[in-house]
Structure formats: C-alpha cells, structure tokens
Design a protein around this motif. Structure first.
Motif, mmCIF file in Angstrom:
data_model
loop_
_atom_site.group_PDB
_atom_site.id
_atom_site.type_symbol
_atom_site.label_atom_id
_atom_site.label_comp_id
_atom_site.label_asym_id
_atom_site.label_seq_id
_atom_site.Cartn_x
_atom_site.Cartn_y
_atom_site.Cartn_z
ATOM 1 N N GLN A 153 0.729 -0.671 -0.190
ATOM 2 C CA GLN A 153 0.176 0.252 -0.113
ATOM 3 C C GLN A 153 0.732 1.109 0.042
ATOM 4 N N ARG A 154 0.402 2.323 -0.846
ATOM 5 C CA ARG A 154 1.561 3.737 -0.856
ATOM 6 C C ARG A 154 0.763 4.481 0.101
ATOM 7 N N ILE A 155 1.439 4.488 1.028
ATOM 8 C CA ILE A 155 0.907 5.852 1.633
ATOM 9 C C ILE A 155 1.309 7.251 2.069
ATOM 10 N N ILE A 156 0.952 8.145 1.883
ATOM 11 C CA ILE A 156 1.229 9.832 1.811
ATOM 12 C C ILE A 156 1.448 10.001 2.846
ATOM 13 N N LEU A 157 2.922 11.058 3.255
ATOM 14 C CA LEU A 157 3.524 11.459 3.696
ATOM 15 C C LEU A 157 3.184 12.896 3.715
ATOM 16 N N PRO A 158 3.251 13.684 4.901
ATOM 17 C CA PRO A 158 3.288 15.022 5.117
ATOM 18 C C PRO A 158 3.885 15.484 4.511
ATOM 19 N N ASP A 159 4.475 16.786 3.669
ATOM 20 C CA ASP A 159 5.190 17.032 3.105
ATOM 21 C C ASP A 159 6.549 18.033 3.580
ATOM 22 N N ALA A 160 6.193 17.855 4.603
ATOM 23 C CA ALA A 160 7.170 18.214 6.025
ATOM 24 C C ALA A 160 7.658 16.941 6.628
ATOM 25 N N ALA A 161 7.735 15.305 5.964
ATOM 26 C CA ALA A 161 8.319 14.251 6.531
ATOM 27 C C ALA A 161 9.425 14.604 6.369
ATOM 28 N N VAL A 162 10.378 13.862 7.661
ATOM 29 C CA VAL A 162 11.853 13.740 7.792
ATOM 30 C C VAL A 162 12.024 12.665 7.645
ATOM 31 N N ASP A 163 12.943 11.933 7.227
ATOM 32 C CA ASP A 163 13.162 10.072 6.999
ATOM 33 C C ASP A 163 14.569 10.087 7.741
ATOM 34 N N THR A 164 14.312 9.575 9.204
ATOM 35 C CA THR A 164 15.087 9.318 10.006
ATOM 36 C C THR A 164 15.788 8.169 9.695
ATOM 37 N N GLY A 165 15.825 7.559 9.076
ATOM 38 C CA GLY A 165 15.782 6.060 8.266
ATOM 39 C C GLY A 165 16.526 4.782 9.221
ATOM 40 N N HIS A 166 16.078 5.266 10.815
ATOM 41 C CA HIS A 166 16.069 4.025 11.291
ATOM 42 C C HIS A 166 14.616 3.727 11.860
ATOM 43 N N ASP A 167 14.050 2.109 11.830
ATOM 44 C CA ASP A 167 13.056 1.982 12.474
ATOM 45 C C ASP A 167 13.182 0.703 11.774
ATOM 46 N N PRO A 168 12.741 -0.478 12.848
ATOM 47 C CA PRO A 168 12.566 -1.720 12.674
ATOM 48 C C PRO A 168 11.226 -2.030 12.040
ATOM 49 N N TYR A 169 10.315 -1.564 11.887
ATOM 50 C CA TYR A 169 8.842 -1.523 11.875
ATOM 51 C C TYR A 169 8.608 -0.795 10.327
ATOM 52 N N ALA A 170 9.277 -0.399 9.959
ATOM 53 C CA ALA A 170 9.499 0.588 8.111
ATOM 54 C C ALA A 170 10.272 0.488 8.161
ATOM 55 N N THR A 171 10.780 -0.246 6.873
ATOM 56 C CA THR A 171 11.796 -1.248 6.666
ATOM 57 C C THR A 171 12.179 -0.316 5.026
ATOM 58 N N GLY A 172 11.500 -0.260 4.376
ATOM 59 C CA GLY A 172 11.316 0.199 3.211
ATOM 60 C C GLY A 172 12.089 1.325 2.337
ATOM 61 N N PRO A 173 12.139 1.368 0.954
ATOM 62 C CA PRO A 173 13.453 2.360 0.482
ATOM 63 C C PRO A 173 12.663 3.817 1.288
ATOM 64 N N SER A 174 13.405 4.803 1.076
ATOM 65 C CA SER A 174 13.381 5.677 1.428
ATOM 66 C C SER A 174 12.170 6.784 0.019
ATOM 67 N N PRO A 175 11.617 7.167 0.128
ATOM 68 C CA PRO A 175 10.424 7.738 -1.014
ATOM 69 C C PRO A 175 11.139 9.124 -1.525
ATOM 70 N N VAL A 176 11.030 8.948 -2.771
ATOM 71 C CA VAL A 176 12.253 9.987 -3.214
ATOM 72 C C VAL A 176 11.477 11.814 -2.880
ATOM 73 N N GLY A 177 12.307 12.656 -3.046
ATOM 74 C CA GLY A 177 11.799 13.772 -2.016
ATOM 75 C C GLY A 177 11.247 13.996 -0.963
#
Length: 351
Positions: A153-177
């Motif tokens: 499923q594609r989950i829309i993130l807010p425009d101000a989201a910041v990818d910290t890159g560290h969580d065992p329950y969110a392991t997908g690739p970082s979205p572009v942008g």
C-alpha cells in the motif's frame, strides 16, 4: 322420686303464701307531688316571676356611602420584564485525577511523497521513521480509526516529513523527495525477489544462505531452525511477569562482553538504541516471515542492511537489561498478516 316431687310441691306452696296481697307503696296521689323541693311553685326564693317575651319591630340601618374626594398620585412605573435564565448544557463534574477530555485542533497538512508499505511494517513504525504523528497519517490516507495497512500500500506522507532512516517496523526504501538529514542513513532498497544481494567476501558463508523474505507477505508459517545467540542461564522467561507487564522474549545471562551470534541467516534490518526499554538492539529479518531481536547489547558489530549467516557475531553481551548481572534480551517473532507476533523462544530453540 316420689319424695322429691312432694318436696318441690311444698316449696311452691310456701312461696305463694308469703307473697303480699297488696302493694307496699301508695297507689294514690299525695299532696305536694310535682313540686320541686320545699320551695313554692315558681322557683327559688327572691326570684322574680318570669315576664312574657316581647319582641321589638326590626329596622334596617341606613345605607353606607363611600367617601368622595380627589386622590393625588403619579403614573404607574413601567412593568419590569424578567428574562428567563439561559439554560447551560449540563457538564458532569470531572474527577481531579481523571485526564481532561482530549482536544483536537484541526490543522492543514500538505501531502507529500508516498511510502510503500513493506512486509512487517506498522503505521506507528512509519510515523516514527518519518517524524509524523500517526493520526496525521490516518487522516491523510483515510485509514479509519484502526489505521489498518497492507503490504504494497502507498502511504501519503506530509510535505514536511523527515526520513530518520531508523525503525525496524518501517524498512522500505526512502521515497523520492523526502528530506533525509545528513546524520541520518536511509535504509537500502529491498532485495530482489530472486534472493539476497551478494555478501562481502570476508563474510561469505560456505553453505548457501536461504533467501530473505521479499516484499510480498510471507505465506510460509513453518518453523525455522534457530540456534542460541549466547549460551547461559535463562534469567527471565517469556510471558507475564506481574503488575500488568509482559516479557516478549527471554533474558539470557552470560559474561559481559561475550559474543552474541545471529540465530539464523538473514538481513540486518535495524541497529540502534531508539526503542524504549530495549537498549542497544539488533533486529534481523529471516526467511518465512521470522524475525529475531537482540536487545541490551554492549556493542554491535553489524550495521543496517548487512547480510549475516547463522552463528555470525553481531554484538556483545551488555549490562543494561536490569537483571543484576550481564545479560541480553532475545525475542523471536513471526509475521502473521502485518503483525510481528512474539513467540516463546524456548519453543523454537534447540534443547
């Protein structure tokens, strides 16, 4: 019998002869009869004789007349209009110890990039990784009160989201942008469906490594062959531990600094100390939807994205588990749908 009859007749004759033939009181009127006492007729002495009652003719009083005169005065004051009190809605009293009712201020959030849910991801994990409240994700994607998500499923993130890159329950690739801080490391892209990526030469095992579960939800629920991460005494067992707490794994005591090994071949999905109450933790994803968690390590010798073989050292025994001696916290979890369900490690580890 004859004697009794004679006696009864004698008594009757005596009674009849003793009854007087004339009355003992006078049956003729006597003088003075009808007078009340010794006083002459007419009442008590010195009492005048009664006079005959005379009535005077009735005359009605003259009619009364009301006084006539002028009355001085002013106009009556205007009537006072009393407004009824405004009825306020009833609010039940709140206990001073109860929390205040939640207040939610609607805010506008601009949608941004989309994150693709991976097997084992949770909505709370996505929120932690991208520094976004879970409720914001639910509102942006219309997930409903439970926030249910599915793999792919594609989950829309807010425009101000910041990818910290560290969580065992969110392991997908970082979205572009999506912004990735300089000190943050975005996770690597998921491995191809054919299997693992190539291992470095110094860590290549002699036997083939079973493939890591791909992005598709696992269909196998077969048990996995695991080995003990470290040998030692089981200090805390799996299950409830009192006061509403629960141990989702086991605590194994060992010497401080002793090597901790991977229980099975797999890929490192998380290394860090961001999980509350877990200390320094390593999470490894295995085939068949299995995951192993190694908490309260003294050090970690692997990093996110590393492929490891069974028995390879991943860290050392630490001192933060709170068991009063050096120990680690070890969990085994299996994916059931989108939930990593904790399984008692003693039921899958060799005896």
């Amino acid at each position: 019998m004859k004697a009794a009859l004679i006696a009864g007749a004698s008594l009757t004759a005596v009674a009849c002869t003793s009854y007087p033939s004339e009355p003992r009181y006078s049956t003729h009127p006597t003088q003075g009869a009808g007078q009340a006492g010794p006083y002459p007729q007419g009442g008590y002495p010195n009492t005048p004789p009664p006079q005959p009652y005379q009535t005077a003719p009735y005359e009605s009083p003259p009619p009364a007349t009301a006084p006539v005169g002028s009355v001085e005065g002013g106009a009556l004051p205007p009537p006072v209009v009393v407004q009824p009190p405004v009825q306020q809605p009833y609010t039940p009293p709140r206990d001073e110890y109860s929390p205040p009712p939640p207040t939610r201020t609607p805010t506008h959030v601009s949608p941004g990039a989309a994150y693709v849910i991976q097997a084992g991801d949770t909505i709370s994990g996505v929120g932690r990784r991208f520094q976004t409240p879970v409720q914001t994700l639910i509102d942006l994607n219309g997930l409903g009160p439970r926030g249910a998500i599915t793999t792919g499923q594609r989950i829309i993130l807010p425009d101000a989201a910041v990818d910290t890159g560290h969580d065992p329950y969110a392991t997908g690739p970082s979205p572009v942008g999506v912004l990735v801080p300089n000190n943050g490391v975005a996770p690597p892209p998921p491995p191809p469906r054919s299997g693992n990526a190539a291992l470095p030469a110094q860590t290549r095992p002699t036997a083939p490594v079973p493939p890591v579960a791909s992005a598709a939800p696992p269909t196998s629920t077969a048990a996995i062959a695991l080995q003990w991460p470290v040998r030692g005494e089981v200090l805390r067992r799996f299950g409830p531990v009192g006061m509403g707490e629960r141990n989702n794994g086991i605590n194994i005591g060992a010497a401080a600094g002793a090597a901790v090994a991977a229980s099975a071949a797999g890929r490192v999905a998380y290394v860090g100390d961001d999980l509350v109450g877990q200390g320094l933790t390593v999470l490894i994803v295995h085939n068949g939807g299995w995951r192993t968690v190694y908490g309260h390590l003294g050090s970690a010798t692997v990093k996110d994205g590393d492929d490891v073989r069974a028995g390879q050292q991943i860290g050392t025994v630490g001192l933060t588990a709170g068991d009063g001696r050096p120990s680690i916290h070890f969990e085994t979890r299996q994916m059931r749908g989108d939930d990593p369900v904790a399984v008692d490690p003693l039921t899958v580890l060799p005896r």
